[in-house]
Design a protein around this motif. Structure first.
Motif, PDB file in Angstrom:
ATOM      1  N   LEU A 160      11.200  10.307  30.361  1.00 41.56           N
ATOM      2  CA  LEU A 160      11.246   9.350  29.946  1.00 41.56           C
ATOM      3  C   LEU A 160      11.462   9.671  28.578  1.00 41.56           C
ATOM      4  O   LEU A 160      11.074  10.556  27.960  1.00 41.56           O
ATOM      5  CB  LEU A 160       9.897   8.935  30.519  1.00 41.56           C
ATOM      6  N   GLN A 161      12.401   9.109  27.316  1.00 40.08           N
ATOM      7  CA  GLN A 161      12.145   8.780  26.588  1.00 40.08           C
ATOM      8  C   GLN A 161      12.289   7.929  25.178  1.00 40.08           C
ATOM      9  O   GLN A 161      12.386   6.739  26.121  1.00 40.08           O
ATOM     10  CB  GLN A 161      13.685   9.861  25.836  1.00 40.08           C
ATOM     11  N   LEU A 162      11.721   8.245  24.285  1.00 38.09           N
ATOM     12  CA  LEU A 162      11.837   6.475  23.387  1.00 38.09           C
ATOM     13  C   LEU A 162      12.276   6.997  22.156  1.00 38.09           C
ATOM     14  O   LEU A 162      11.592   8.716  21.437  1.00 38.09           O
ATOM     15  CB  LEU A 162      10.058   6.048  23.236  1.00 38.09           C
ATOM     16  N   PHE A 163      12.540   6.309  20.640  1.00 37.87           N
ATOM     17  CA  PHE A 163      12.844   7.008  19.505  1.00 37.87           C
ATOM     18  C   PHE A 163      11.597   6.053  18.618  1.00 37.87           C
ATOM     19  O   PHE A 163      11.629   4.576  18.827  1.00 37.87           O
ATOM     20  CB  PHE A 163      14.517   6.459  19.465  1.00 37.87           C
ATOM     21  N   GLY A 179       0.971  10.760  26.427  1.00 37.29           N
ATOM     22  CA  GLY A 179       1.454  11.777  27.235  1.00 37.29           C
ATOM     23  C   GLY A 179       3.073  11.985  26.475  1.00 37.29           C
ATOM     24  O   GLY A 179       3.793  13.152  26.598  1.00 37.29           O
ATOM     25  N   PHE A 180       3.946  11.754  25.314  1.00 39.00           N
ATOM     26  CA  PHE A 180       4.499  12.021  25.304  1.00 39.00           C
ATOM     27  C   PHE A 180       4.961  12.413  23.758  1.00 39.00           C
ATOM     28  O   PHE A 180       3.433  13.259  23.188  1.00 39.00           O
ATOM     29  CB  PHE A 180       6.207  10.887  24.733  1.00 39.00           C
ATOM     30  N   ARG A 181       6.096  13.681  23.508  1.00 38.20           N
ATOM     31  CA  ARG A 181       6.120  14.444  22.981  1.00 38.20           C
ATOM     32  C   ARG A 181       6.947  15.090  22.112  1.00 38.20           C
ATOM     33  O   ARG A 181       8.139  14.513  22.740  1.00 38.20           O
ATOM     34  CB  ARG A 181       5.997  15.885  23.428  1.00 38.20           C
ATOM     35  N   ARG A 182       6.688  14.707  20.715  1.00 36.65           N
ATOM     36  CA  ARG A 182       8.285  14.826  19.982  1.00 36.65           C
ATOM     37  C   ARG A 182       9.340  15.768  19.759  1.00 36.65           C
ATOM     38  O   ARG A 182       8.343  17.291  20.103  1.00 36.65           O
ATOM     39  CB  ARG A 182       7.650  14.558  18.253  1.00 36.65           C
ATOM     40  N   GLU A 183       9.768  15.630  20.089  1.00 38.09           N
ATOM     41  CA  GLU A 183      11.623  16.809  20.802  1.00 38.09           C
ATOM     42  C   GLU A 183      12.339  16.925  19.051  1.00 38.09           C
ATOM     43  O   GLU A 183      12.425  17.985  19.093  1.00 38.09           O
ATOM     44  CB  GLU A 183      11.920  16.203  21.675  1.00 38.09           C
ATOM     45  N   GLY A 184      11.945  16.178  18.398  1.00 39.64           N
ATOM     46  CA  GLY A 184      13.007  16.234  16.943  1.00 39.64           C
ATOM     47  C   GLY A 184      13.159  14.581  16.292  1.00 39.64           C
ATOM     48  O   GLY A 184      13.423  13.744  17.165  1.00 39.64           O
ATOM     49  N   LEU A 185      14.352  15.168  15.653  1.00 38.55           N
ATOM     50  CA  LEU A 185      14.423  14.376  14.619  1.00 38.55           C
ATOM     51  C   LEU A 185      16.007  13.961  14.516  1.00 38.55           C
ATOM     52  O   LEU A 185      16.534  15.056  14.543  1.00 38.55           O
ATOM     53  CB  LEU A 185      14.242  14.196  13.005  1.00 38.55           C
ATOM     54  N   LEU A 186      16.979  12.679  14.674  1.00 38.80           N
ATOM     55  CA  LEU A 186      18.060  12.581  15.075  1.00 38.80           C
ATOM     56  C   LEU A 186      18.116  11.640  13.569  1.00 38.80           C
ATOM     57  O   LEU A 186      18.367  10.907  13.806  1.00 38.80           O
ATOM     58  CB  LEU A 186      18.435  11.432  16.319  1.00 38.80           C
ATOM     59  N   ALA A 200      12.860   9.562  15.270  1.00 42.98           N
ATOM     60  CA  ALA A 200      12.769  11.094  15.380  1.00 42.98           C
ATOM     61  C   ALA A 200      12.448  10.760  17.399  1.00 42.98           C
ATOM     62  O   ALA A 200      11.973   9.058  18.181  1.00 42.98           O
ATOM     63  CB  ALA A 200      11.036  11.195  15.180  1.00 42.98           C
ATOM     64  N   VAL A 201      13.213  11.275  17.881  1.00 45.94           N
ATOM     65  CA  VAL A 201      12.396  11.372  19.488  1.00 45.94           C
ATOM     66  C   VAL A 201      11.525  11.866  20.391  1.00 45.94           C
ATOM     67  O   VAL A 201      11.550  13.522  20.100  1.00 45.94           O
ATOM     68  CB  VAL A 201      13.529  11.679  20.101  1.00 45.94           C
ATOM     69  N   TYR A 202      10.541  11.452  20.867  1.00 44.35           N
ATOM     70  CA  TYR A 202       9.846  11.859  21.874  1.00 44.35           C
ATOM     71  C   TYR A 202      10.289  11.722  23.430  1.00 44.35           C
ATOM     72  O   TYR A 202      10.542  10.518  23.984  1.00 44.35           O
ATOM     73  CB  TYR A 202       8.831  10.560  21.987  1.00 44.35           C
ATOM     74  N   ALA A 203       9.495  12.510  23.981  1.00 46.04           N
ATOM     75  CA  ALA A 203      10.221  12.373  25.560  1.00 46.04           C
ATOM     76  C   ALA A 203       9.314  12.889  26.513  1.00 46.04           C
ATOM     77  O   ALA A 203       7.937  13.759  25.519  1.00 46.04           O
ATOM     78  CB  ALA A 203      10.572  13.970  25.983  1.00 46.04           C
ATOM     79  N   LEU A 204       8.445  12.137  28.167  1.00 40.92           N
ATOM     80  CA  LEU A 204       7.588  13.272  28.455  1.00 40.92           C
ATOM     81  C   LEU A 204       8.871  13.088  29.636  1.00 40.92           C
ATOM     82  O   LEU A 204       9.809  12.529  30.720  1.00 40.92           O
ATOM     83  CB  LEU A 204       6.712  11.644  29.094  1.00 40.92           C
ATOM     84  N   LEU A 205       7.899  14.533  30.463  1.00 37.46           N
ATOM     85  CA  LEU A 205       9.045  14.559  32.148  1.00 37.46           C
ATOM     86  C   LEU A 205       8.083  14.393  33.121  1.00 37.46           C
ATOM     87  O   LEU A 205       6.592  14.777  32.886  1.00 37.46           O
ATOM     88  CB  LEU A 205       9.099  16.178  31.718  1.00 37.46           C
ATOM     89  N   ASN A 206       8.527  14.549  34.272  1.00 33.53           N
ATOM     90  CA  ASN A 206       7.485  14.107  35.654  1.00 33.53           C
ATOM     91  C   ASN A 206       6.576  15.232  35.331  1.00 33.53           C
ATOM     92  O   ASN A 206       5.715  15.353  36.671  1.00 33.53           O
ATOM     93  CB  ASN A 206       8.156  13.648  36.812  1.00 33.53           C
TER      94      ASN A 206
END
Length: 219
Positions: A160-163, A179-186, A200-206
């Motif tokens: 899952l990802q959000l911006f 639980g989302f983790r920031r992964e970087g800046l687009l 900023a992109v945030y993601a969470l893996l199952n």
């Protein structure tokens, strides 16, 4: 607020145009948007025509119409078209659009969507917004945790990802609490109003564990 609601999945396209190949198969299956509890005080449910007052209030917000398809100038016709677009997104398999509704008086106060364009690759994206009177009360956090848990556990989405715009520290905290983790800046990722904006992109893996000792994907 996490952007956007405009399309099934925000962000730049990473696929390329394929060469000639086999005839395409049938399109995505229609989706049924469920109703579910988001804690003791809020419910997530499909959009209804009775939600036009919510569209009216959101259209007056200085930011929501910039990152969504909420009309910038309210009219009943434009608001009805907005609601029909939410129905169409489910009917065409694009995603699950939810209205966020207060339980005690059934007042809708915002929206959250799970968008599935990347589902064949195991990923989906989320976006949410609230009208001003509902902010700062844990509403977005409860809605995001609910949809996140449902997507990972019930639907089996891998990622899952959000911006979030970098200045939006409130939405960043909500994402991290879920639980989302920031992964970087687009850089220049999205058109917001009349400007290209960084996201900023945030993601969470199952496969991710709890965040800070908390069950990040619990409903």
């Amino acid at each position: 607020m996490a952007a956007p609601e405009r399309g099934p999945e925000p962000g730049p396209r990473t696929d390329t145009e394929p060469g000639p190949g086999p005839e395409p198969g049938p399109g995505p299956e229609p989706l049924t948007v469920p109703s579910m509890s988001a804690g003791p005080d809020f419910v997530l449910r499909p959009w209804e025509m009775s939600d036009l007052p919510l569209v009216r209030e959101a259209s007056l917000d200085p930011y929501i119409p910039l990152i969504t398809t909420i009309p910038t100038r309210y009219s009943d016709a434009a608001a009805e078209a907005f609601v029909r677009r939410q129905w169409e997104r489910a009917a065409t398999g694009a995603g699950y659009p939810f209205a966020i509704v207060r339980s005690r008086d059934r007042r809708p106060v915002g929206a959250i969507g799970l968008w599935l364009r990347g589902l064949p690759e195991g990923r989906a994206s989320l976006g949410y917004w609230l009208i001003a009177p509902a902010r700062g009360q844990g509403v977005a956090r409860a809605a995001l945790r609910t949809v996140t848990g449902w997507a990972l556990h019930d639907l089996g989405v891998h990622r899952l990802q959000l911006f979030v715009e970098p200045w939006n520290t409130a939405s960043a905290r909500i994402a991290e609490d879920a639980g989302f983790r920031r992964e970087g800046l687009l850089r220049g990722c999205q058109q917001v109003g009349d400007r290209r904006r960084d996201m900023a992109v945030y993601a969470l893996l199952n496969t991710d564990g709890p965040a800070d000792g908390r069950a990040a994907t619990a409903n």
